[in-house]
Design a protein around this motif. Structure first.
Motif, PDB file in Angstrom:
ATOM      1  N   PHE A  30       0.833  -1.203   0.000  1.00  0.00           N
ATOM      2  CA  PHE A  30       0.000   0.000   0.000  1.00  0.00           C
ATOM      3  C   PHE A  30       0.868   1.253   0.000  1.00  0.00           C
ATOM      4  N   ALA A  31       1.893   1.294   0.844  1.00  0.00           N
ATOM      5  CA  ALA A  31       2.770   2.461   0.890  1.00  0.00           C
ATOM      6  C   ALA A  31       3.494   2.654  -0.437  1.00  0.00           C
ATOM      7  N   THR A  32       3.950   1.561  -1.030  1.00  0.00           N
ATOM      8  CA  THR A  32       4.631   1.659  -2.325  1.00  0.00           C
ATOM      9  C   THR A  32       3.697   2.197  -3.394  1.00  0.00           C
ATOM     10  N   ALA A  33       2.451   1.748  -3.378  1.00  0.00           N
ATOM     11  CA  ALA A  33       1.484   2.222  -4.366  1.00  0.00           C
ATOM     12  C   ALA A  33       1.219   3.719  -4.207  1.00  0.00           C
ATOM     13  N   LEU A  34       1.145   4.185  -2.969  1.00  0.00           N
ATOM     14  CA  LEU A  34       0.914   5.611  -2.754  1.00  0.00           C
ATOM     15  C   LEU A  34       2.038   6.466  -3.327  1.00  0.00           C
ATOM     16  N   VAL A  35       3.254   5.957  -3.225  1.00  0.00           N
ATOM     17  CA  VAL A  35       4.416   6.710  -3.700  1.00  0.00           C
ATOM     18  C   VAL A  35       4.580   6.601  -5.208  1.00  0.00           C
ATOM     19  N   GLU A  36       4.434   5.385  -5.735  1.00  0.00           N
ATOM     20  CA  GLU A  36       4.706   5.171  -7.153  1.00  0.00           C
ATOM     21  C   GLU A  36       3.518   5.496  -8.049  1.00  0.00           C
ATOM     22  N   HIS A  37       2.311   5.387  -7.527  1.00  0.00           N
ATOM     23  CA  HIS A  37       1.107   5.666  -8.318  1.00  0.00           C
ATOM     24  C   HIS A  37       0.180   6.573  -7.510  1.00  0.00           C
ATOM     25  N   PRO A  38       0.582   7.836  -7.319  1.00  0.00           N
ATOM     26  CA  PRO A  38      -0.142   8.727  -6.400  1.00  0.00           C
ATOM     27  C   PRO A  38      -1.575   9.054  -6.827  1.00  0.00           C
ATOM     28  N   ASP A  39      -1.895   8.859  -8.094  1.00  0.00           N
ATOM     29  CA  ASP A  39      -3.237   9.211  -8.561  1.00  0.00           C
ATOM     30  C   ASP A  39      -4.211   8.039  -8.539  1.00  0.00           C
ATOM     31  N   THR A  40      -3.749   6.881  -8.116  1.00  0.00           N
ATOM     32  CA  THR A  40      -4.628   5.708  -8.056  1.00  0.00           C
ATOM     33  C   THR A  40      -4.533   5.077  -6.675  1.00  0.00           C
ATOM     34  N   ARG A  41      -5.435   4.145  -6.414  1.00  0.00           N
ATOM     35  CA  ARG A  41      -5.441   3.437  -5.141  1.00  0.00           C
ATOM     36  C   ARG A  41      -5.520   1.944  -5.432  1.00  0.00           C
TER      37      ARG A  41
END
Length: 398
Positions: free
Chosen positions: A65-76
């Protein structure tokens, strides 16, 4: 989603936190259960705690989840969140429990990382946690509302109407509502949680896929006996196999689960191994009852025909579909079984049609191998769906 300031901090600290996340998860559960022993007794799976699977799943989900927030900030990462939320809803998780988790998780982070947890770092990871927690709470609230239940109030009493010995290690329990009310609706591929009281007084919970099409007022679950050696592994399945008979009562949740057929216009591939056949058989039953005309490819692997639970249903339902083909692999086949279907599942030689939607259920190595082959064949990642029995270790093993 994540503030710019926190994004920079998370990006900078993610390697250190990621490297220590396993230790953090271990200490978190130690602190949580010391303060709330009832959670280990009556909510968390003691077998998964003993094996470390739950710790690895928690670590993997937080890091992902943390990696996704950083690498893909416009999606969840909604697919991951939906899967977790369905499991939580089937357990009756409530919003206040996220506060309890927060308290002990951040105490564990502070203890493991020490002086590295500056106020700025703590603030950034706090933001990550509540983004994930609040997203899960929102999804779980919707799931409860769809079922017409309040958070935590997911349980009903069911009576065992029949018991069928499928194989040496698998028994099917046919259930009906004890109060004779209508059975809650479900979608083929979903599961229920079953709570049993064990000899030591613990009320342990496990999930079992519903077998059969949604049209029946009865509900069937196929339970594989897990033969743990000196650990809590399999204590619920063992209890059900040894003590549950016709006429007994079980506490069963309303159905949840996100492994459901989402596009009946697309070619379908239903792949399973071992007891992972249970949601697939339910899907096949649904397709047969709906008189489905589209192409369906059925793939299953097992130790032997005798170990293949629901084998007759697996074959019969596939044969009812006009454009279906079934392929079964056995490590120890009967005489006359095709040589190219001996051993582990191998999709080489299986036609994967353009636009295929695939549904996988079975041991993680099996699903990862099938998924890799499907990606090579051109299936979109978004069209490959899976179900894990127990903690979702897919991310933890990536």
């Amino acid at each position: 989603m994540l503030s710019d300031r926190s994004t920079a901090t998370i990006r900078a600290t993610l390697p250190a936190v990621g490297a220590a996340i396993g230790d953090i998860a271990d200490l978190f559960y130690e602190k949580l259960f010391a303060a709330h022993p009832e959670l280990l007794r009556d909510l968390f799976n003691r077998g998964n705690q003993a094996s470390g699977d739950q710790r690895r799943a928690l670590a993997g989900s937080i890091a992902a989840f943390a990696t996704a927030l950083v690498e893909h900030p416009d999606t969840r990462p909604d697919v991951m969140l939906e899967r977790i939320a369905h499991k939580h809803a089937s357990l009756g998780v409530t919003p206040d429990q996220y506060e309890v988790v927060h308290t002990h998780l951040f105490a564990a982070i502070a203890d493991v990382l020490g002086d590295a947890v500056t106020p700025e770092v703590a603030e950034a990871w706090d933001e990550v946690y509540w983004l994930m927690a609040n997203a899960l709470i929102a999804v779980e609230t919707r799931l409860y509302a769809r079922r017409g239940v309040t958070a935590g109030d997911v349980w009903h009493t069911w009576e065992v109407a029949a018991r069928i010995e499928e194989t040496e290690d698998v028994a099917t329990f046919v259930l009906r509502p004890a109060d004779d009310t209508p059975a809650p609706a479900f979608r083929a591929g979903q599961y229920v949680s079953v709570q049993v009281e064990l000899p030591d007084g613990a009320r342990q919970i496990r999930q079992y896929s519903i077998v059969g099409a949604p049209s029946s007022r009865l509900r069937s679950i196929a339970v594989k006996r897990v033969r743990g050696q000196g650990t809590p592994d399999g204590e619920v399945s063992r209890h059900l196999h040894e003590h549950t008979r016709v006429g007994d009562l079980l506490r069963v949740s309303v159905p949840y689960g996100d492994l459901v057929l989402d596009d009946l216009e697309a070619p379908l591939l239903l792949a399973s191994a071992g007891i992972g056949c249970t949601p697939v058989v339910a899907m096949l039953d649904h397709l047969a009852q709906e008189d489905h005309k589209g192409p369906v490819t059925v793939v299953h692997g097992d130790r032997s025909p005798a170990d293949h639970a629901l084998r007759a249903d697996h074959v019969r339902l596939a044969e009812r579909l006009p454009d279906a083909e079934a392929h079964f692999w056995y490590e120890a086949p009967e005489d006359g079984h095709p040589e190219n279907r001996t051993g582990l599942v191998d999709l080489d030689g299986i036609t994967v049609r353009p636009g295929t939607h695939a549904y996988l259920c079975g041991p993680l190595p099996f699903m990862r191998a099938v998924r890799a082959r499907l990606l090579e064949a051109g299936v979109r990642p978004a069209d490959i769906h899976y179900e894990v029995f127990g903690p979702d270790l897919w991310l933890a093993s990536s």
